[in-house]
Design a protein around this motif. Structure first.
Motif, mmCIF file in Angstrom:
data_model
loop_
_atom_site.group_PDB
_atom_site.id
_atom_site.type_symbol
_atom_site.label_atom_id
_atom_site.label_comp_id
_atom_site.label_asym_id
_atom_site.label_seq_id
_atom_site.Cartn_x
_atom_site.Cartn_y
_atom_site.Cartn_z
ATOM 1 N N SER A 1 9.695 1.415 8.533
ATOM 2 C CA SER A 1 8.509 0.909 7.753
ATOM 3 C C SER A 1 8.563 -0.275 7.075
ATOM 4 O O SER A 1 8.633 -0.246 5.883
ATOM 5 C CB SER A 1 8.199 2.168 6.862
ATOM 6 O OG SER A 1 9.431 2.613 6.208
ATOM 7 N N GLN A 2 8.461 -1.557 7.937
ATOM 8 C CA GLN A 2 8.588 -2.662 6.985
ATOM 9 C C GLN A 2 7.378 -3.012 6.166
ATOM 10 O O GLN A 2 6.406 -2.403 6.279
ATOM 11 C CB GLN A 2 8.817 -3.725 8.114
ATOM 12 C CG GLN A 2 10.287 -3.785 8.795
ATOM 13 C CD GLN A 2 10.480 -5.152 9.416
ATOM 14 O OE1 GLN A 2 10.016 -6.317 9.023
ATOM 15 N NE2 GLN A 2 11.325 -4.940 10.446
ATOM 16 N N HIS A 3 7.747 -4.028 5.376
ATOM 17 C CA HIS A 3 6.503 -4.283 4.486
ATOM 18 C C HIS A 3 5.379 -4.909 5.393
ATOM 19 O O HIS A 3 5.535 -5.409 6.276
ATOM 20 C CB HIS A 3 7.144 -5.495 3.376
ATOM 21 C CG HIS A 3 5.928 -5.704 2.370
ATOM 22 N ND1 HIS A 3 4.894 -6.537 2.700
ATOM 23 C CD2 HIS A 3 5.801 -5.205 1.149
ATOM 24 C CE1 HIS A 3 4.163 -6.497 1.507
ATOM 25 N NE2 HIS A 3 4.885 -6.008 0.406
ATOM 26 N N PRO A 4 4.153 -4.523 5.061
ATOM 27 C CA PRO A 4 3.113 -4.789 5.826
ATOM 28 C C PRO A 4 3.057 -6.357 6.024
ATOM 29 O O PRO A 4 2.529 -6.867 7.262
ATOM 30 C CB PRO A 4 1.787 -4.298 5.150
ATOM 31 C CG PRO A 4 2.266 -3.405 4.277
ATOM 32 C CD PRO A 4 3.636 -3.498 3.852
ATOM 33 N N VAL B 1 9.753 1.764 -5.117
ATOM 34 C CA VAL B 1 9.304 1.654 -6.406
ATOM 35 C C VAL B 1 8.986 0.227 -6.649
ATOM 36 O O VAL B 1 9.892 -0.620 -6.623
ATOM 37 C CB VAL B 1 10.497 2.251 -7.428
ATOM 38 C CG1 VAL B 1 10.335 2.001 -8.667
ATOM 39 C CG2 VAL B 1 10.740 3.704 -6.933
ATOM 40 N N GLU B 2 7.797 0.025 -7.117
ATOM 41 C CA GLU B 2 7.636 -1.359 -7.251
ATOM 42 C C GLU B 2 8.368 -1.940 -8.233
ATOM 43 O O GLU B 2 8.621 -1.615 -9.365
ATOM 44 C CB GLU B 2 6.123 -1.637 -7.694
ATOM 45 C CG GLU B 2 5.001 -1.463 -6.350
ATOM 46 C CD GLU B 2 3.755 -1.941 -6.768
ATOM 47 O OE1 GLU B 2 3.544 -2.409 -7.995
ATOM 48 O OE2 GLU B 2 2.849 -1.223 -5.925
ATOM 49 N N SER B 3 8.871 -3.286 -7.744
ATOM 50 C CA SER B 3 9.724 -4.144 -8.703
ATOM 51 C C SER B 3 8.960 -4.798 -9.920
ATOM 52 O O SER B 3 7.585 -4.905 -9.485
ATOM 53 C CB SER B 3 10.254 -5.481 -8.025
ATOM 54 O OG SER B 3 11.277 -4.891 -7.053
ATOM 55 N N THR B 4 9.296 -4.870 -11.054
ATOM 56 C CA THR B 4 8.557 -5.512 -12.144
ATOM 57 C C THR B 4 9.251 -6.528 -12.763
ATOM 58 O O THR B 4 10.275 -6.819 -12.457
ATOM 59 C CB THR B 4 8.496 -4.323 -13.526
ATOM 60 O OG1 THR B 4 9.792 -3.786 -13.711
ATOM 61 C CG2 THR B 4 7.888 -3.121 -12.740
ATOM 62 N N GLY B 5 8.632 -7.302 -13.522
ATOM 63 C CA GLY B 5 8.974 -8.464 -14.270
ATOM 64 C C GLY B 5 9.411 -9.511 -13.074
ATOM 65 O O GLY B 5 8.710 -9.601 -11.991
ATOM 66 N N PRO C 1 0.910 -1.157 0.114
ATOM 67 C CA PRO C 1 -0.190 -0.036 0.030
ATOM 68 C C PRO C 1 0.884 1.170 -0.035
ATOM 69 O O PRO C 1 2.099 1.315 0.699
ATOM 70 C CB PRO C 1 -0.794 -0.199 1.385
ATOM 71 C CG PRO C 1 -1.012 -1.660 1.796
ATOM 72 C CD PRO C 1 0.405 -2.187 1.002
ATOM 73 N N LYS C 2 0.364 2.094 -0.771
ATOM 74 C CA LYS C 2 1.215 3.540 -0.859
ATOM 75 C C LYS C 2 1.240 4.329 0.470
ATOM 76 O O LYS C 2 2.119 5.216 0.672
ATOM 77 C CB LYS C 2 0.705 4.349 -2.001
ATOM 78 C CG LYS C 2 0.585 3.732 -3.249
ATOM 79 C CD LYS C 2 0.047 4.754 -4.443
ATOM 80 C CE LYS C 2 -0.201 4.082 -5.894
ATOM 81 N NZ LYS C 2 1.342 3.566 -6.467
ATOM 82 N N GLU C 3 0.254 4.099 1.341
ATOM 83 C CA GLU C 3 0.147 4.853 2.452
ATOM 84 C C GLU C 3 1.196 4.486 3.584
ATOM 85 O O GLU C 3 1.191 5.000 4.562
ATOM 86 C CB GLU C 3 -1.367 4.476 3.166
ATOM 87 C CG GLU C 3 -2.191 5.287 2.334
ATOM 88 C CD GLU C 3 -2.960 4.205 1.292
ATOM 89 O OE1 GLU C 3 -2.243 2.875 1.507
ATOM 90 O OE2 GLU C 3 -3.708 4.438 0.248
#
Length: 787
Positions: free
Chosen positions: A673-676, A653-657, A639-641
């Motif tokens: 701010s760890q990943h939820p 910046v979301e990873s792609t591929g 989430p961007k928040e």
């Protein structure tokens, strides 16, 4: 007769002493020390002696009349514990501890009558290999002999072996953190050979994903993160250390060498790049980048963290309690603490170039040195400029954070009340006095590392095998895995713990080439074609992206996966080949009634998977998993928040591929701010050493699995996989989905329920019907549970 004597005589009737027979001899460590530690030592221990009474020292207690060995009726300790009814007179006083129970008093009386001996704390005496007992229930290996004998002593029997589908899912999750593929399950179920299960274990130990799974546990100890922490929480380049750990574990680098390289690789003769990378273990400390801070204060805090972490990981001691004063319970004085601290007080913190031109490497070294100097004198503006310049050079050259010894050691002083500005006595690096003598001369981190893995060290092997046991049973043989001191729990199976500790260091020769048969140890795991020897020589490990640039000398001959000292793979194989490990986890009435916490190991334990492994099994089931091992951290969707609740201002910046579908351990870890997913499912906070993760059960976890767009994406991919890889009929596809998610066949009732749900979803939206089924299966408790 005086009233006190009369009441004491009455107490002897009310609380009769257990006969002092050899069979019923009171164990001081298990039965007495916890009573004294909880009720007495706070006021009459090593740090405080109210009324000039000390009870942690036998000679002092006898001299002061508290104990009269052989005569409990003449021991003042018992009179105070038994007779004083008023709050002013009774011991322990209200607010300090609960009044002693009748059972505790009886144990104290028996102990005194048996001589009131104070043997050394069990964990501070080097383990000896005990003789395994001979239980009636046939064992598979030596582990079972200890466990089954203890169960029989308590009138219990082990649980039957789990079914084969459960076994392969369990051992695959424990050794690699991934789901077994349906073909792997099918092959195992159809293999009738005596070595079928052992072949599965050997295959998993040789998998490149073994090192990832085991590294995740070690990185919790190393407080690994990809950012510096504190308010600014800037990014850091230390993932090469993470990849070193993965490769070392895949190559089965012996634990003694694993220890030495992480604590003191830079001090080894002709230290290689690989050995310097390994010292990143102690560069995982948080680092404060804020302007206006006292650089020396936070250098001291990082040094404190290194001392505390070393004590927790290798000694299993809460040495940090002695930072401000002598330890209240353990024999660790404040001077002992700062002698341990002194081993790390002369560490510099350079950035190490892993490749690139010699000019770039030289420039990185120069900038790192200038930055350290600027921070030391508080030149914040200069430090900011140097950081920006260093980042530009680092963007072109791969780097990692390491430690290095200063040319001239710092002077180390006891810090009065833990205040670095108040210097007490000067101290030199030394080992804790309770654990052995320190040799003469100026000691280094290399001396410390070698001492930790030396022969007859009382703690390191015990502490390590206990944590490894915890991985496979959810709880260590010593439940307080972070505290082997006087306040820690006594082992549930003390002889098994000692046998494992000795076996880890000095394994017995394999009695037969046929592993896993009744009464025999399993054969050692076969090393990878590019196993530990190649890793040590500096060849590219099959899984790590950094190792092609690092190298090291071969370790001592005859160590590692071949079946001798300090081999994690051998220890893990010994555990998972045991009948104890292979038991069913199903609840039993007799165990629930007599051993509700399963301390006696009469069954296996159901364990919810860790945060990163929940992502991994979801990726594995969906077919989206990118199996690449190693490399920089990645940025899966979130989430961007998330950053709105912190002072961090770093983009996600979301990873792609393919990077979007990497394993959970590669998710970039911002400390603040760890990943939820990590916070929701109890990942380590990466601030301090974590020896065991919590396992909570909250509504948020269910909501996360059901509604997080990432898991909806995984379920959609699983639905596509079911249609593409499963049979053409519904029943066949449902069975395939169960094999993918749970490694088993569905029951008739389960097939009927899923079919009803599928039919209803088809009426609403035929295109998403199988994705809906997949979403249901991925939200079943069984999916995120290791049975």
């Amino acid at each position: 007769m005086p009233l006190a004597r009369l009441l004491f005589a009455v107490s002897a009737v009310l609380f009769p002493t257990i006969p002092a027979t050899a069979e019923e001899k009171v164990d001081f460590a298990r039965d007495i020390r916890p009573i004294l530690s909880n009720a007495c030592f706070k006021c009459h221990g090593p740090a405080t002696q109210k009324a000039k009474l000390r009870l942690d020292d036998r000679a002092a207690a006898i001299t002061q009349g508290a104990l009269t060995p052989g005569k409990h009726a003449d021991s003042e300790l018992l009179r105070r514990a038994l007779l004083a009814d008023d709050d002013d007179g009774r011991m322990p006083p209200p607010g300090v501890a609960e009044r002693l129970t009748a059972d505790q008093i009886a144990k104290l009386k028996t102990w005194i009558d048996q001589g009131a001996e104070y043997p050394p704390h069990w964990a501070f005496v080097a383990p000896k290999r005990p003789t395994p007992p001979d239980p009636k229930h046939p064992p598979l290996n030596t582990i079972d002999r200890f466990v089954f004998a203890r169960l029989e002593k308590d009138g219990l029997a082990p649980s039957p072996e789990a079914d084969r589908a459960t076994l392969i899912r369990r051992v695959t999750l424990d050794l690699t953190g991934l789901l077994p593929a349906p073909k792997e399950v099918e092959d195992f179920l159809n293999d009738d050979s005596p070595r079928a299960y052992e072949n599965v274990v050997d295959r998993l130990l040789a998998s490149p994903h073994y090192g990832e799974r085991q590294a995740r546990h070690w990185l919790d100890l190393a407080r690994y993160a990809d950012s510096n922490g504190y308010t600014i929480d800037g990014p850091r380049h230390v993932w090469a250390y993470r990849d070193w750990v993965i490769s070392a574990l895949n190559a089965d680098l012996p634990f003694d060498q694993f220890t030495i390289e992480q604590l003191a690789g830079d001090l080894l003769p002709n230290a290689t790049l690989q050995q310097k990378v390994a010292t990143g273990f102690h560069r995982n400390t948080p680092f404060n980048e804020e302007g206006g801070t006292d650089a020396e204060q936070f250098r001291v805090e990082r040094t404190v963290d290194r001392a505390n972490t070393t004590a927790a990981v290798w000694l299993g001691l809460t040495a940090g309690c002695a930072q401000c004063h002598d330890h209240k319970y353990d024999p660790v004085s404040q001077k002992d603490y700062y002698r341990l601290y002194a081993f790390f007080d002369s560490c510099d913190e350079p950035t190490l170039a892993l490749g690139g031109s010699p000019e770039a490497e030289k420039r990185i070294a120069e900038l790192s040195a200038k930055l350290a100097s600027a921070r030391l004198v508080g030149a914040d503006d200069e430090a900011k400029k140097l950081i920006e310049e260093l980042k530009k050079v680092q963007s072109q050259v791969p780097t990692t954070l390491v430690i290095r010894e200063r040319p001239k050691p710092r002077q180390t002083f006891v810090q009065v009340r833990g205040d670095f500005l108040r210097k007490g006595d000067e101290v030199q690096p030394a080992y804790p006095a309770a654990l052995g003598a320190t040799p003469a001369g100026r000691l280094t981190r290399l001396d410390l590392a070698k001492w930790l893995v030396s022969a007859n060290h009382p703690l390191t092997a015990r502490v390590t095998v206990n944590r490894e046991w915890q991985k496979f049973f959810g709880r260590g043989l010593v439940e307080t895995e972070n505290d082997f001191g006087l306040q820690g729990n006594f082992p549930t199976h003390s002889e098994l713990l000692d046998w494992l500790a000795v076996e880890f260091q000095e394994p017995t020769p394999n009695p037969s080439p046929k592993g896993g048969e009744q009464g025999e140890e399993p054969t050692p795991p076969a090393p990878l074609p590019e196993g530990r020897a190649e890793f040590a020589r500096g060849a590219s490990a099959p899984t790590a992206s950094v190792n092609e640039r690092v190298s090291g000398p071969p370790p001592p001959s005859g160590r590692g996966a071949g079946g001798v000292g300090w081999s994690f793979k051998r220890l893990h194989k010994l555990i998972v080949m045991s009948a104890t490990y292979k038991q069913s986890s199903a609840a039993r009435h007799d165990l629930t009634e007599r051993d509700p916490r399963n301390l006696l190991l009469g069954r296996q334990t159901r364990l919810r998977l860790e945060a990163e492994i929940i992502r991994d099994v979801s990726l594995s089931a969906s077919g989206l998993l990118n199996p690449k091992v190693g490399g920089p951290g990645v940025f899966p969707p979130q989430p961007k928040e998330v950053f709105a609740f912190t002072q961090s201002n770093h983009p996600w910046v979301e990873s792609t591929g393919p990077d979007r579908y990497r394993r959970g351990m590669y998710t970039f870890i911002w400390r603040q701010s760890q990943h939820p997913l990590l916070t929701t499912f109890d990942a380590a906070d990466a601030q301090t050493v974590c020896t065991k993760r919590n396992r909570s059960n909250t509504p948020l976890q269910a909501l996360h699995m059901a509604n997080d767009p990432v898991f909806v994406e995984f379920a959609t991919a699983l639905g596509t996989r079911i249609e593409a890889e499963g049979p053409s009929d519904d029943a066949g596809r449902i069975a395939f989905a169960y094999r993918v998610c749970f490694a088993r066949e569905p029951s008739t009732a389960e097939v009927a329920r899923v079919q009803t749900y599928l039919d209803a979803k088809r009426k609403a939206d035929p295109k998403t019907a199988w994705a809906a089924v997949a979403r249901v299966l991925m939200n079943v408790d069984e999916f995120i549970t290791r049975e």
